[in-house]
Design an enzyme around this catalytic site. Structure first.
Site: not given
Length: 694
Positions: A36-38, A114, A116, A118, A174, A226, A315, A409, A412, A427, A433
């Protein structure tokens, strides 16, 4: 459509699409389907193609437009985008709060807090409500004009949703990439042998700084606001928390983890709270930010050098670090998985000193091109096992060596195989083992396998630690002195375990096959294998082609079973158990002609003497089938005490109902005359008529 009608239609379409973008990209709560959006977007583009003079800067079609640039223009910020001082330890946090209190004269200070993010810091400029320019932070005073790229991020409004927008509004925030989108992007890059990004931050930065906006448009970037920069005509805002609410009302995405905390103790509590949530968040953060909430107090504190006195970034311990791969070896997991592991030059990352990192599997090792001697970036997030993220190939020494996965292995000596269509090598010595020992013993003794009551995980841990049980056959060599000498194992308890071990020697072929723990062979497959081959020797001699003839057994299961029985160590353990008295009755091929053939039973409630899995095994051994639900195809329902809805449904469907005694009569009759092909249901009186039981 006239131009006037087109202008009105475009305005309506832009408003609807903006509304849908806000709910999808900001609230994560879509209002309409993608199709519908398209469809709306196509309508808008078609009208703009007919009337190009009606295209405006805030049109959704302009989010993916623009020509590739030769270079980014420089932008001078109206208000500097300064960096924050960092705090890593608790005493640094205390010092920050003390300086703020001393600088303001306040006894206690309220802080806006709040996460931070990255990502990449940017500023958005709106004039009279229209997004006109976006720029990176740069050196804090001058950044790069990335307006066309920022327009491709649908979480950023092209026009402010307000009747009387401010003359000027700068929004600081950010740009980042969500973790799930980062994984998808790297998968797409790997599929076309493109560049792989080390982490979401690098992916976001690299995507935003593309000279061609069309490339940026294909990257799933997100944005969080922010703070505010320069502004003219905004309402009076006295605190940072009020400013964030103002941005939220303007439909900018802001963190729902923001809050206001009082004093240093409140900051410590927030740091701990976000630290616990950190790895469940959909995006990466590298700490939390504390800002004096009151703008008047911020002004009184001012700035020092290139950072405000009224804010600090607390941090988290670094989660990525650079080190050297000194060697590569393999670990054998409890299910036999062979995992290559990088032995690293010790490095402090994620709050601990890391010396090993998983390389996952051979394909991943080759894809990242990790060699012994390489300088690598290592990541450790919380309790997650450290991993090698990427290689700095430009630092690769001349004597770097490729690692070759072992053929046997290291624990064993059994063969290592890599099943078809699987990334993990394994193995094949499941029964001998050492790395798989505890898992194999616990599974072997479980209720649906050999049903050795009392031989649980804690006892298995002791038996392995004391080296009393190396292989499964050692279970049948245990003695009273061995067991009674263990921790919390009195003589009576030890005797009970020995009785259970002795009882388990008489079992069924399906149970024994299942108990062996062959990869991908569950209870149902074990029964199919037993029914098809009739005896264990025939199964052990079968090749892959013969195994694939078994009902519901495909090439993967067939290969796993074949490799298991080809391993000499496994055959030796099986032979030893048989020599020690483990036995079962072979399945006769004529079992298909028993009175139970084609009959479906449902067990419900608690039976007087039989456990449900015992009753199931007896029914199946007689040729019947046990189902978990009642339907019109059910032949009998075996009901015990506290039988519930299954019994009621059986009565409604007029299905014959048996108690345990009646079931045992049928089983006895089947064993005496296995040539009977059918037992009439009217020969057993339904429980609904046996009122003495209820």
């Amino acid at each position: 459509m006239s131009m006037q009608e087109a202008a009105l239609a475009l305005q309506q379409l832009k408003q609807r699409i903006a509304e849908y973008d806000y709910h999808y990209y900001v609230l994560d709560a879509p209002l309409v389907s993608d199709s519908e959006y398209d469809g709306l977007y196509r309508q808008l583009v078609e009208i703009e193609q007919q009337y190009p003079e009606l295209i405006t800067a805030d049109s959704p079609s302009q989010r993916v437009g623009g020509k590739a640039l030769a270079a980014f223009e420089s932008v001078q910020h109206r208000q500097a985008m300064l960096s924050l001082n960092n705090a890593f330890a608790d005493d640094e946090l205390e010092a920050f709060d003390r300086r703020v209190r001393e600088g303001t004269g306040e006894a206690v200070v309220a802080y806006a807090v709040e996460p931070k993010f990255d990502g990449l810091a940017i500023t958005l400029t709106y004039e009279h409500g229209l997004f006109v320019q976006g720029a990176t932070r740069g050196d804090g005073y001058t950044g790069e004009n990335v307006t066309h790229n920022l327009k491709t991020i649908r979480a950023i409004p092209s026009r402010l949703n307000i009747a009387q927008p401010p003359a000027l509004l700068e929004v600081r925030g950010e740009v980042l990439m969500l973790k799930r989108d980062f994984e998808k992007l790297n998968q797409q890059q790997a599929a076309v042998k493109g560049k792989l990004f080390a982490n979401p931050r690098n992916a976001a930065a690299g995507s935003l700084r593309q000279l061609d906006p069309h490339i940026t448009a294909k990257r799933p970037l997100h944005f969080f606001a922010y703070g505010l920069g320069a502004s003219i005509g905004v309402p009076e805002l006295n605190t940072h928390s009020e400013a964030m609410q103002y941005l939220a009302d303007l439909r900018f995405p802001v963190s729902d983890l923001r809050a206001v905390k009082i004093g240093a103790q409140g900051l410590r509590e927030y740091y701990a709270e976000i630290g616990e949530k950190r790895h469940q968040l959909p995006f990466d953060i590298d700490g939390v930010v504390y800002k004096v909430n009151d703008f008047a107090l911020q002004a009184s504190l001012g700035f020092v050098s290139r950072a405000p006195r009224w804010a600090v970034a607390h941090k988290f311990p670094a989660e990525e670090a650079t080190t050297i791969v000194e060697d590569i070896s393999v670990q054998v997991g409890r299910t036999g998985a062979i995992t290559p592991v990088a032995r690293l030059k010790p490095v402090f990352v994620g709050g601990v000193t890391v010396t090993n990192a998983t390389l996952h599997n051979e394909d991943e090792l080759r894809r990242k091109d990790i060699q012994i001697g390489d300088t690598v970036i290592v990541r450790r997030a919380g309790d997650v096992i450290p991993e090698v993220v990427s290689v700095k190939t430009e630092l690769r020494p001349a004597d770097a060596r490729r690692f070759v996965m072992p053929a046997v292995c290291p624990e064993c000596g059994s063969h290592v195989v890599r099943p078809q269509d699987e990334a993990v090598a394994r193995c094949t010595g499941g029964l001998i083992c050492p790395a798989q020992r505890k898992q194999a013993i616990t599974h072997f003794a479980s209720r649906r396998a050999m049903d050795i009551e009392g031989l649980g995980e804690k006892l298995v841990d002791q038996l392995v630690a004391r080296e009393l049980v190396h292989h499964l056959d050692d279970i049948y060599r245990l003695t009273l002195p061995m067991l009674s000498d263990l921790e919390r194992m009195a003589e009576k308890s030890a005797q009970n375990v020995l009785v259970a071990i002795e009882k388990s020697k008489q079992t069924t072929l399906p149970r024994f096959i299942y108990a062996l723990g062959i990869r991908n062979v569950g209870e149902a497959t074990a029964k199919d294998l037993a029914q098809h081959f009739g005896n264990l020797d025939a199964l052990m001699q079968a090749d892959v082609a013969a195994l694939t003839q078994v009902k519901d057994v495909g090439p993967i299961v067939a290969e796993a079973a074949y490799q298991f029985f080809q391993e000499p160590h496994n055959r030796e353990v099986i032979a030893a158990m048989r020599d020690l008295g483990v036995h079962w009755a072979d399945i006769e091929k004529k079992a298909a002609l028993t009175p139970f053939a084609g009959k479906t039973f449902v067990l419900t409630g608690t039976l007087p003497t039989l456990k449900r899995d015992q009753a199931q095994a007896m029914i199946e051994a007689a040729g019947g089938k046990v189902s978990g639900s009642v339907s019109a195809k059910t032949s009998y329902v075996v009901a015990g005490e506290e039988a519930g809805s299954k019994l009621e449904k059986a009565q409604q469907l007029n299905i014959a109902i048996l108690d345990e005694a009646a079931l045992l009569v049928m089983l006895q009759a089947a064993s005496e005359d296995d040539t009977t092909t059918e037992t009439p249901s009217d020969s057993i009186e339904p429980l609904s008529k046996q009122s003495s039981l209820f």
